[in-house]
Motif scaffolding. Structure first.
Motif, PDB file in Angstrom:
ATOM      1  N   GLN A 255       0.789  -0.942  -0.065  1.00 48.15           N
ATOM      2  CA  GLN A 255      -0.048  -0.078  -0.064  1.00 48.15           C
ATOM      3  C   GLN A 255       0.818   1.234   0.297  1.00 48.15           C
ATOM      4  O   GLN A 255       1.881   1.359   0.405  1.00 48.15           O
ATOM      5  CB  GLN A 255      -0.885  -0.043   1.158  1.00 48.15           C
ATOM      6  CG  GLN A 255      -0.311   0.243   2.408  1.00 48.15           C
ATOM      7  CD  GLN A 255      -1.259   0.411   3.855  1.00 48.15           C
ATOM      8  OE1 GLN A 255      -2.354  -0.120   3.510  1.00 48.15           O
ATOM      9  NE2 GLN A 255      -0.895   0.860   4.847  1.00 48.15           N
ATOM     10  N   ASN A 256       0.301   2.353  -0.532  1.00 45.83           N
ATOM     11  CA  ASN A 256       1.214   3.498  -0.531  1.00 45.83           C
ATOM     12  C   ASN A 256       0.070   4.556  -0.196  1.00 45.83           C
ATOM     13  O   ASN A 256      -1.183   4.525  -0.360  1.00 45.83           O
ATOM     14  CB  ASN A 256       1.841   4.054  -1.624  1.00 45.83           C
ATOM     15  CG  ASN A 256       0.800   3.946  -3.009  1.00 45.83           C
ATOM     16  OD1 ASN A 256       0.041   4.918  -3.210  1.00 45.83           O
ATOM     17  ND2 ASN A 256       0.949   2.922  -3.717  1.00 45.83           N
ATOM     18  N   HIS A 257       0.637   5.777   0.213  1.00 43.21           N
ATOM     19  CA  HIS A 257      -0.519   7.085   0.634  1.00 43.21           C
ATOM     20  C   HIS A 257      -1.370   7.668  -0.541  1.00 43.21           C
ATOM     21  O   HIS A 257      -2.267   8.279  -0.205  1.00 43.21           O
ATOM     22  CB  HIS A 257       0.456   7.969   1.324  1.00 43.21           C
ATOM     23  CG  HIS A 257       1.372   8.834   0.398  1.00 43.21           C
ATOM     24  ND1 HIS A 257       2.388   8.487  -0.101  1.00 43.21           N
ATOM     25  CD2 HIS A 257       1.063   9.947   0.041  1.00 43.21           C
ATOM     26  CE1 HIS A 257       2.996   9.225  -0.692  1.00 43.21           C
ATOM     27  NE2 HIS A 257       2.138  10.272  -0.767  1.00 43.21           N
ATOM     28  N   ARG A 258      -1.165   7.275  -1.722  1.00 41.96           N
ATOM     29  CA  ARG A 258      -1.905   7.855  -2.775  1.00 41.96           C
ATOM     30  C   ARG A 258      -2.940   6.850  -3.199  1.00 41.96           C
ATOM     31  O   ARG A 258      -3.706   7.288  -3.921  1.00 41.96           O
ATOM     32  CB  ARG A 258      -0.922   8.234  -3.766  1.00 41.96           C
ATOM     33  CG  ARG A 258      -0.069   9.418  -3.625  1.00 41.96           C
ATOM     34  CD  ARG A 258       0.766   9.921  -4.856  1.00 41.96           C
ATOM     35  NE  ARG A 258       1.214  11.264  -4.717  1.00 41.96           N
ATOM     36  CZ  ARG A 258       2.691  11.225  -4.439  1.00 41.96           C
ATOM     37  NH1 ARG A 258       3.411   9.822  -4.230  1.00 41.96           N
ATOM     38  NH2 ARG A 258       3.199  12.306  -4.305  1.00 41.96           N
ATOM     39  N   GLN A 259      -2.861   5.661  -2.877  1.00 47.36           N
ATOM     40  CA  GLN A 259      -3.783   4.693  -3.220  1.00 47.36           C
ATOM     41  C   GLN A 259      -5.251   5.007  -2.891  1.00 47.36           C
ATOM     42  O   GLN A 259      -5.534   5.639  -2.039  1.00 47.36           O
ATOM     43  CB  GLN A 259      -3.513   3.089  -3.065  1.00 47.36           C
ATOM     44  CG  GLN A 259      -3.672   2.969  -1.649  1.00 47.36           C
ATOM     45  CD  GLN A 259      -3.445   1.384  -1.237  1.00 47.36           C
ATOM     46  OE1 GLN A 259      -2.588   0.741  -1.533  1.00 47.36           O
ATOM     47  NE2 GLN A 259      -4.445   0.718  -0.508  1.00 47.36           N
ATOM     48  N   ARG A 260      -6.219   4.506  -3.683  1.00 50.68           N
ATOM     49  CA  ARG A 260      -7.835   4.591  -3.207  1.00 50.68           C
ATOM     50  C   ARG A 260      -8.231   3.315  -2.644  1.00 50.68           C
ATOM     51  O   ARG A 260      -7.501   2.245  -3.066  1.00 50.68           O
ATOM     52  CB  ARG A 260      -8.392   4.861  -4.650  1.00 50.68           C
ATOM     53  CG  ARG A 260      -7.825   6.027  -5.420  1.00 50.68           C
ATOM     54  CD  ARG A 260      -8.549   7.317  -4.740  1.00 50.68           C
ATOM     55  NE  ARG A 260      -9.931   7.634  -4.883  1.00 50.68           N
ATOM     56  CZ  ARG A 260     -10.462   8.624  -4.274  1.00 50.68           C
ATOM     57  NH1 ARG A 260      -9.733   9.593  -3.804  1.00 50.68           N
ATOM     58  NH2 ARG A 260     -11.779   8.619  -4.310  1.00 50.68           N
ATOM     59  N   GLY A 261      -9.305   3.476  -1.818  1.00 53.85           N
ATOM     60  CA  GLY A 261      -9.868   2.392  -1.492  1.00 53.85           C
ATOM     61  C   GLY A 261      -9.426   2.020   0.152  1.00 53.85           C
ATOM     62  O   GLY A 261      -8.600   2.870   0.665  1.00 53.85           O
ATOM     63  N   PRO A 262      -9.713   0.811   0.596  1.00 56.97           N
ATOM     64  CA  PRO A 262      -9.510   0.797   2.190  1.00 56.97           C
ATOM     65  C   PRO A 262      -7.845   0.423   2.418  1.00 56.97           C
ATOM     66  O   PRO A 262      -7.325  -0.103   1.369  1.00 56.97           O
ATOM     67  CB  PRO A 262      -9.958  -0.520   2.355  1.00 56.97           C
ATOM     68  CG  PRO A 262     -10.584  -1.165   1.342  1.00 56.97           C
ATOM     69  CD  PRO A 262     -10.602  -0.300   0.248  1.00 56.97           C
ATOM     70  N   LYS A 263      -7.365   0.970   3.367  1.00 59.34           N
ATOM     71  CA  LYS A 263      -5.948   0.671   3.710  1.00 59.34           C
ATOM     72  C   LYS A 263      -5.827   0.423   5.210  1.00 59.34           C
ATOM     73  O   LYS A 263      -6.969   0.305   5.995  1.00 59.34           O
ATOM     74  CB  LYS A 263      -5.298   2.237   3.666  1.00 59.34           C
ATOM     75  CG  LYS A 263      -5.114   2.621   2.123  1.00 59.34           C
ATOM     76  CD  LYS A 263      -4.601   4.096   2.205  1.00 59.34           C
ATOM     77  CE  LYS A 263      -3.069   3.950   2.606  1.00 59.34           C
ATOM     78  NZ  LYS A 263      -2.626   5.299   2.394  1.00 59.34           N
ATOM     79  N   LEU A 264      -4.746  -0.227   5.415  1.00 56.52           N
ATOM     80  CA  LEU A 264      -4.469  -0.514   6.754  1.00 56.52           C
ATOM     81  C   LEU A 264      -3.784   0.844   7.651  1.00 56.52           C
ATOM     82  O   LEU A 264      -2.641   1.235   7.185  1.00 56.52           O
ATOM     83  CB  LEU A 264      -3.506  -1.795   6.712  1.00 56.52           C
ATOM     84  CG  LEU A 264      -3.305  -2.510   8.052  1.00 56.52           C
ATOM     85  CD1 LEU A 264      -4.778  -3.085   8.601  1.00 56.52           C
ATOM     86  CD2 LEU A 264      -2.430  -3.506   7.860  1.00 56.52           C
ATOM     87  N   TYR A 265      -4.256   0.927   8.697  1.00 57.06           N
ATOM     88  CA  TYR A 265      -3.772   2.148   9.438  1.00 57.06           C
ATOM     89  C   TYR A 265      -3.019   1.635  10.943  1.00 57.06           C
ATOM     90  O   TYR A 265      -2.388   2.423  11.520  1.00 57.06           O
ATOM     91  CB  TYR A 265      -4.555   3.178   9.811  1.00 57.06           C
ATOM     92  CG  TYR A 265      -5.142   3.781   8.617  1.00 57.06           C
ATOM     93  CD1 TYR A 265      -4.489   4.761   7.844  1.00 57.06           C
ATOM     94  CD2 TYR A 265      -6.687   3.233   7.956  1.00 57.06           C
ATOM     95  CE1 TYR A 265      -4.943   5.110   6.488  1.00 57.06           C
ATOM     96  CE2 TYR A 265      -7.102   3.786   6.982  1.00 57.06           C
ATOM     97  CZ  TYR A 265      -6.206   4.843   6.199  1.00 57.06           C
ATOM     98  OH  TYR A 265      -6.903   5.235   4.820  1.00 57.06           O
ATOM     99  N   SER A 266      -3.279   0.395  11.284  1.00 56.79           N
ATOM    100  CA  SER A 266      -2.777  -0.039  12.665  1.00 56.79           C
ATOM    101  C   SER A 266      -2.432  -1.416  12.462  1.00 56.79           C
ATOM    102  O   SER A 266      -3.631  -2.205  12.083  1.00 56.79           O
ATOM    103  CB  SER A 266      -3.349   0.453  13.574  1.00 56.79           C
ATOM    104  OG  SER A 266      -2.836  -0.131  14.772  1.00 56.79           O
ATOM    105  N   LEU A 267      -1.588  -2.062  12.987  1.00 59.84           N
ATOM    106  CA  LEU A 267      -1.459  -3.575  12.875  1.00 59.84           C
ATOM    107  C   LEU A 267      -2.112  -4.139  14.032  1.00 59.84           C
ATOM    108  O   LEU A 267      -2.970  -5.246  14.222  1.00 59.84           O
ATOM    109  CB  LEU A 267       0.142  -4.305  13.249  1.00 59.84           C
ATOM    110  CG  LEU A 267       0.973  -4.206  11.875  1.00 59.84           C
ATOM    111  CD1 LEU A 267       2.361  -4.114  12.145  1.00 59.84           C
ATOM    112  CD2 LEU A 267       0.465  -5.277  10.866  1.00 59.84           C
TER     113      LEU A 267
END
Length: 444
Positions: A255-267
């Motif tokens: 993942q990268n900070h420019r991608q769209r859609g759901p992302k993971l923010y904490s393990l």
């Protein structure tokens, strides 16, 4: 069937709590107004048949949950206060003063998980019933409500790509060490330095160097994932234990900070969502959305919270209005006739659109409704109090269930806090009423 243990018997050489406390104290009066038998029936559904150690009394655990969020205490601080405060012990059903805890701190965690959001909503219903019975809430206050949403932040560090990648490397190395998996290299030392340098280069606006260090971190994370995969191949037990951590690490790797859609923010809290609220001081908040409803009128006892529910998936505000109104009617038993919302609810899903009034609306607005529309903003300070004083500002409970439980208990703590103030005001009014004739006689 296992029944809750109740060993609160009077002791011969210890005075009862009723003899050493002020029975006119607001907390004592509040304990007398709560229908503990109703809570026993609703919360006692979690008991299961079978042998074993008898569970703790329901009044004790319900009282502890109320006191925790009423005074914004952690589990450890609540246990310390309970031992030294006789009013806390009386509120929880004790008959004599105890100098030691009769429960373990972890009992609070297990009870929260066992009860869940649906059963804990009984505490919110009971707070509204007590408020209505004592005159703090009138029926007309329950017919006209204001609904709004806010963000319940999770107890996580601010997520950055470098921090998440470094944390994933640490978790993978820790897993390999626990399971005694030999690694070619753990990369802990070089990963820590690279994570530090990403922050330094970004602060200095040297973005190409920062990107190079971040690429170095991601490469080492990919190497670790492949190395562990090779070492545990053919071992179903290890593969099953490694699967959750591997899926999270792979998400962070690509993942990268420019991608769209759901992302993971904490393990440790993968359910966290990034919600943009348009605030200049905090454009993004990390947690989950919470729907709140309060009376739009001015009740005698204050602006009680009629509904609080955590909503995952970052839904559109208008799509949360219908279920929120149904939940308000379930908690109060009164049909809602007018609903006041802000412009974020345009295009809502409430079946009766003529009962919903949106800020700035001009058509069909009478002077009474215009006054109520101005009162809609009263829900904003209530949200502020829930966050600042009743543990909604930073949620420490685990998982999606923890988000839902914390939202309900924050509303419960706020309502019972208002009831304490209401009982204190009633006591002051009674004392003034008793003293007034005496003053008149002296002046005569």
């Amino acid at each position: 069937m296992a029944q809750p243990r109740d060993d609160r018997q009077k002791e011969l050489f210890r005075p009862a709590l009723e003899q050493i406390i002020d029975m006119g104290h607001p907390l004592v009066r509040l304990a007398g107004k709560i229908d503990w038998e109703f809570l026993d029936r609703r919360l006692g559904e979690v008991y299961k048949a079978g042998d074993g150690h008898p569970p703790l009394p329901i009044r004790l655990m319900a009282g502890l949950l109320i006191l925790k969020h009423m005074h914004s205490l952690s589990d450890e601080a609540l246990c310390a206060r309970w031992v030294e405060n006789p009013y806390f012990q009386y509120f929880c059903g004790e008959q004599v003063f105890r100098h030691e805890l009769r429960f373990d701190r972890s009992s609070l965690t297990r009870w929260r998980q066992r009860l869940g959001e649906e059963r804990l909503a009984a505490l919110l219903q009971e707070s509204l019933r007590v408020a209505h019975e004592t005159g703090a809430l009138a029926t007309k206050d329950l017919e006209r409500v204001a609904v709004d949403t806010t963000v319940q932040p999770k107890a996580i560090a601010h997520p950055t790509d470098a921090r998440l990648t470094h944390k994933a490397i640490e978790k993978l190395a820790g897993f390999a060490k626990r399971e005694r998996i030999p690694l070619r290299q753990s990369y802990l030392r070089v990963a820590k330095r690279a994570a530090i340098m990403v922050g330094r280069y970004t602060h200095a606006h040297q973005f190409k160097r920062a990107a190079r260090e971040l690429k170095f971190l991601r490469t080492r994370l990919g190497r670790l994932i492949r190395d562990i995969n090779r070492k545990i191949e053919g071992d179903p037990a290890l593969e099953r234990r490694f699967a959750p951590l591997r899926s999270l690490a792979i998400k962070i790797r690509f993942q990268n900070h420019r991608q769209r859609g759901p992302k993971l923010y904490s393990l440790h809290a993968p359910e966290v969502e990034c919600i943009g609220k348009g605030k200049a001081r905090a454009p993004y908040e990390f947690g989950c959305k919470v729907s709140i409803a309060t009376p739009v009128t001015q009740p005698e006892g204050g602006q009680f919270v009629l509904h609080a529910k955590a909503l995952h998936g970052n839904p559109f505000d208008g799509h949360t209005l219908g279920p929120a109104v149904v939940d308000v009617q379930k908690n109060t038993g009164i049909e809602v006739k007018r609903i006041h919302v802000d412009k974020g609810y345009r295009g809502h899903n409430h079946p009766n659109k003529f009962r919903v009034w949106i800020t700035g609306q001009v058509r069909r607005v009478t002077p009474t409704i215009k006054r109520e529309m101005k009162r809609r903003a009263a829900i904003e300070p209530i949200i502020g109090h829930l966050k600042a004083e009743h543990r909604m500002g930073r949620n420490y409970l685990k998982g999606c269930d923890g988000d839902r439980i914390n939202a309900v208990l924050a509303a419960v703590g706020f309502n019972f806090h208002l009831l304490l103030r209401w009982f204190a005001a009633l006591l002051c009014a009674l004392i003034l009423a008793l003293c007034r004739p005496t003053t008149n006689q002296k002046t005569a």
